[in-house]
Design a protein around this motif. Sequence first.
Motif, PDB file in Angstrom:
ATOM      1  N   TYR A  67       0.313 116.294 -32.414  1.00 50.65           N
ATOM      2  CA  TYR A  67       1.471 117.183 -32.535  1.00 50.65           C
ATOM      3  C   TYR A  67       2.229 117.246 -31.213  1.00 50.65           C
ATOM      4  N   ILE A  68       1.506 117.396 -30.125  1.00 49.62           N
ATOM      5  CA  ILE A  68       2.141 117.529 -28.814  1.00 49.62           C
ATOM      6  C   ILE A  68       2.918 116.267 -28.450  1.00 49.62           C
ATOM      7  N   CYS A  69       2.329 115.113 -28.720  1.00 48.28           N
ATOM      8  CA  CYS A  69       2.953 113.841 -28.328  1.00 48.28           C
ATOM      9  C   CYS A  69       3.864 113.269 -29.413  1.00 48.28           C
ATOM     10  N   GLY A  70       3.899 113.915 -30.556  1.00 47.62           N
ATOM     11  CA  GLY A  70       4.778 113.455 -31.624  1.00 47.62           C
ATOM     12  C   GLY A  70       4.308 112.210 -32.341  1.00 47.62           C
ATOM     13  N   THR A  71       3.057 111.825 -32.144  1.00 50.20           N
ATOM     14  CA  THR A  71       2.557 110.594 -32.763  1.00 50.20           C
ATOM     15  C   THR A  71       2.159 110.789 -34.228  1.00 50.20           C
ATOM     16  N   HIS A  72       2.385 111.983 -34.748  1.00 53.45           N
ATOM     17  CA  HIS A  72       2.142 112.226 -36.171  1.00 53.45           C
ATOM     18  C   HIS A  72       3.416 112.067 -36.990  1.00 53.45           C
ATOM     19  N   LYS A  73       4.559 111.865 -36.327  1.00 51.83           N
ATOM     20  CA  LYS A  73       5.846 111.805 -37.026  1.00 51.83           C
ATOM     21  C   LYS A  73       5.922 110.682 -38.070  1.00 51.83           C
ATOM     22  N   PRO A  74       5.432 109.458 -37.778  1.00 48.66           N
ATOM     23  CA  PRO A  74       5.484 108.414 -38.810  1.00 48.66           C
ATOM     24  C   PRO A  74       4.741 108.807 -40.081  1.00 48.66           C
ATOM     25  N   TYR A  75       3.653 109.539 -39.905  1.00 48.07           N
ATOM     26  CA  TYR A  75       2.870 109.999 -41.064  1.00 48.07           C
ATOM     27  C   TYR A  75       3.672 110.992 -41.900  1.00 48.07           C
ATOM     28  N   LEU A  76       4.344 111.931 -41.241  1.00 50.06           N
ATOM     29  CA  LEU A  76       5.154 112.910 -41.963  1.00 50.06           C
ATOM     30  C   LEU A  76       6.304 112.236 -42.702  1.00 50.06           C
ATOM     31  N   GLU A  77       6.930 111.247 -42.054  1.00 51.38           N
ATOM     32  CA  GLU A  77       8.018 110.502 -42.696  1.00 51.38           C
ATOM     33  C   GLU A  77       7.506 109.727 -43.902  1.00 51.38           C
ATOM     34  N   TYR A  78       6.326 109.135 -43.750  1.00 53.42           N
ATOM     35  CA  TYR A  78       5.710 108.398 -44.855  1.00 53.42           C
ATOM     36  C   TYR A  78       5.427 109.327 -46.039  1.00 53.42           C
ATOM     37  N   LYS A  79       4.916 110.513 -45.740  1.00 51.53           N
ATOM     38  CA  LYS A  79       4.616 111.483 -46.796  1.00 51.53           C
ATOM     39  C   LYS A  79       5.881 111.905 -47.537  1.00 51.53           C
ATOM     40  N   LYS A  80       6.971 112.113 -46.788  1.00 50.91           N
ATOM     41  CA  LYS A  80       8.230 112.506 -47.419  1.00 50.91           C
ATOM     42  C   LYS A  80       8.734 111.410 -48.360  1.00 50.91           C
ATOM     43  N   LYS A  81       8.668 110.160 -47.903  1.00 47.01           N
ATOM     44  CA  LYS A  81       9.104 109.032 -48.727  1.00 47.01           C
ATOM     45  C   LYS A  81       8.226 108.900 -49.971  1.00 47.01           C
ATOM     46  N   LEU A  82       6.924 109.115 -49.788  1.00 45.32           N
ATOM     47  CA  LEU A  82       5.988 109.006 -50.908  1.00 45.32           C
ATOM     48  C   LEU A  82       6.244 110.104 -51.932  1.00 45.32           C
ATOM     49  N   GLU A  83       6.469 111.311 -51.444  1.00 48.94           N
ATOM     50  CA  GLU A  83       6.753 112.440 -52.349  1.00 48.94           C
ATOM     51  C   GLU A  83       8.067 112.234 -53.090  1.00 48.94           C
ATOM     52  N   ALA A  84       9.080 111.688 -52.381  1.00 54.50           N
ATOM     53  CA  ALA A  84      10.374 111.412 -53.017  1.00 54.50           C
ATOM     54  C   ALA A  84      10.226 110.339 -54.101  1.00 54.50           C
ATOM     55  N   LYS A  85       9.427 109.323 -53.808  1.00 53.37           N
ATOM     56  CA  LYS A  85       9.180 108.249 -54.776  1.00 53.37           C
ATOM     57  C   LYS A  85       8.485 108.787 -56.014  1.00 53.37           C
ATOM     58  N   ARG A  86       7.487 109.630 -55.804  1.00 46.70           N
ATOM     59  CA  ARG A  86       6.748 110.211 -56.937  1.00 46.70           C
ATOM     60  C   ARG A  86       7.656 111.113 -57.772  1.00 46.70           C
ATOM     61  N   ALA A  87       8.507 111.877 -57.085  1.00 50.71           N
ATOM     62  CA  ALA A  87       9.430 112.756 -57.804  1.00 50.71           C
ATOM     63  C   ALA A  87      10.401 111.942 -58.649  1.00 50.71           C
ATOM     64  N   LYS A  88      10.881 110.827 -58.093  1.00 51.82           N
ATOM     65  CA  LYS A  88      11.807 109.960 -58.819  1.00 51.82           C
ATOM     66  C   LYS A  88      11.134 109.329 -60.030  1.00 51.82           C
ATOM     67  N   GLU A  89       9.881 108.897 -59.839  1.00 52.67           N
ATOM     68  CA  GLU A  89       9.125 108.306 -60.945  1.00 52.67           C
ATOM     69  C   GLU A  89       8.871 109.340 -62.037  1.00 52.67           C
ATOM     70  N   GLY A  90       8.627 110.590 -61.606  1.00 49.30           N
ATOM     71  CA  GLY A  90       8.407 111.661 -62.572  1.00 49.30           C
ATOM     72  C   GLY A  90       9.645 111.955 -63.393  1.00 49.30           C
ATOM     73  N   GLN A  91      10.791 111.896 -62.731  1.00 43.65           N
ATOM     74  CA  GLN A  91      12.051 112.116 -63.436  1.00 43.65           C
ATOM     75  C   GLN A  91      12.320 110.992 -64.446  1.00 43.65           C
ATOM     76  N   THR A  92      11.995 109.774 -64.048  1.00 42.05           N
ATOM     77  CA  THR A  92      12.183 108.618 -64.927  1.00 42.05           C
ATOM     78  C   THR A  92      11.317 108.724 -66.171  1.00 42.05           C
ATOM     79  N   GLU A  93      10.058 109.106 -65.937  1.00 39.27           N
ATOM     80  CA  GLU A  93       9.124 109.270 -67.075  1.00 39.27           C
ATOM     81  C   GLU A  93       9.584 110.395 -67.999  1.00 39.27           C
ATOM     82  N   SER A  94      10.142 111.459 -67.380  1.00 36.90           N
ATOM     83  CA  SER A  94      10.601 112.595 -68.176  1.00 36.90           C
ATOM     84  C   SER A  94      11.783 112.191 -69.070  1.00 36.90           C
ATOM     85  N   LYS A  95      12.694 111.350 -68.523  1.00 36.25           N
ATOM     86  CA  LYS A  95      13.838 110.893 -69.305  1.00 36.25           C
ATOM     87  C   LYS A  95      13.403 109.987 -70.447  1.00 36.25           C
TER      88      LYS A  95
END
Length: 328
Positions: A297-325
């Motif tokens: 946290y102090i050195c900011g070396t966790h930032k790539p992980y947080l960005e990856y999680k956001k992209k993964l969550e966005a992808k899952r949300a998009k897939e969920g919307q597609t399945e719902s349609k």
Amino acid sequence: MSQDKRAPSAAEKPVDFNIVEEDKPRYKPKGYGKVVAALITLAYIFVFPTLLKHLFTFLLERYTVKQVYMMIGIGVHTGVYFLGHIIMYFIYKAKIPFFERYRIITSPWPWESDPAKWRVLLKETLQTTFLAHFVIVPYLVYNDTKGDISFNFNMDQMPTVVDILLQILFCSIIEDTWFYWGHRILHHPWLYPYIHKKHHSYTITISIAAEHLHIVEYFFVSILSTSVGPLLLGNRMHVITYVVYMIFRIVESLNAHCGYDFSWSPYGLLPGCQPSSWHNFHHSHNMGNYSGGFWDYICGTHKPYLEYKKKLEAKRAKEGQTESKKSQ
């Protein structure tokens, strides 16, 4: 840097983080998993010390302090480690849906994707594990017995809950500091190919990857990061607290490499620890998340992980919307 695509350090990029905000998702309701995680945490503090007191009392009536120290020092490390592997081997092979829903990566396990390559890696890992548990650790524990054992072995002076908590917290801060910087240094391109690359043979983590380390890394990073705190405390640390801390750290390492993000794992709940997905990201992407505590946290070396999680969550949300349609 070819092997280590690190996030910029604190010196390279301003650090803008809020530990409390970024940690909030870990404390969201998890149903029964959160309850079990809390019970396991309480067991470390209340149940294990009581059981260990009976064990030590039994052993000290029959053996010398140095003999007991050798038995416990070797037995706990190897016993907990291999018990964890046996449990995980069953989970890997059984593929029970209850456990499989916690898998972090859906890609095939190493023995499924490339059996021939897996046999070579497994042989190398078993050799490394044998060297660690049956040569290095016994030698280091035996070497400790040549002098006075620094830990308090008086069973009439049981550590209080506050003592256990504060001393484990102190040792964890020391461990996180030593491990973070030692681990990060080993990712430097001048060192990585010769030492740490061995551990990164596992891009998909499984439990036995935990101690698949070059001997230099095993001693200077893995062992010393865990040992420096207890050594600094000396006889102010009761041997029971030391063993609880050892079990806590060994299980944490197995949990970090197991490949499953179990909802009942206390390490995804406790401050200064992280869920398995945290270290799994480090192996699969070979960047960031160098430890499990505050230095990332102090050195900011966790930032790539947080960005990856956001992209993964966005992808899952998009897939969920597609399945719902599709279902409409």
